[in-house]
Design a protein around this motif. Sequence first.
Motif: not given
Length: 276
Positions: A184-198, A201-206, A250-253
């Motif tokens: 999830t951390p890398s997915l939310r970073t990628k979403m912000r990189e492509v401008g999908d902040h909404d 934000d959902v991935l942050d909650i999850i 892996p990789p593991f968090n």
Amino acid sequence: MATTSNPVISLRDGASRAILADDLTEKTALAQDVANRWHDRRLSLRSPLDTLAPLRPGRPAKPDLVPPTQVMRRSLNSRRGRIALLHAIAHIELNAVDLALDIVARFAASPMPQSFFDGWMQVAFEEAKHFMLVRQRLQALDADYGDLPAHDGLWQAAHDTRNDLTARLAVVPLILEARGLDVTPSLRTKMREVGDHDTADVLDIIYEDEKKHVAIGAKWFRFICARDGKDPAQTFRLLVRANFRGGLKPPFNDLARAAAGLTPTFYRALTSQNMS
């Protein structure tokens, strides 16, 4: 959904009925209502008249269930790619609702403290919240859950551990949910990189809730091992080898996993190359 003429009798009854619901709005609403009533101590744990946990959850006609290899992956740079990712996450979260309810309904007669059921109904409530949030993001992109095919691997893992609470805890929260901590951390970073902040934000909650869910799984897995006089890390590895198909990837968090009580001694020996 339960009505005044057909009221929920107990926690087990309500959890089982929510699993059986094939209307997803009804399923999530019932899961959250039963969780609230349980936490308010307005339900008993079980009754002889309960609906019992089914072998399969209720589902709408769509999505079509296909082998995992047939579930498409697309670049997150495109709207279609983000829809495909969100659809996959919605499917994971829907299964997570039923998995949390199933551990309550299926093991309601197990000799576990009341706080065990408190924890899993908190998980069920939050997984229902996640599904609704992700579905709202899909709808904001002019899509919906059911538009794309999905696979049945998550529920299969539950079915395979339906007779063993310790194995269920090993496979569902400590493998499947812990995987969310890794990706999830890398997915939310990628979403912000492509401008999908909404969506980010959902991935942050999850992600924040997932950490709690893995911790609940680890707490009760360790509790049962201590009660049975077993080493938790060794028991975890034995149960995973017996009940989970394929190695862990892996990789593991490691930091998030360890904070939740899942230390590397549990899973490092179970990576794909070490499973043979």
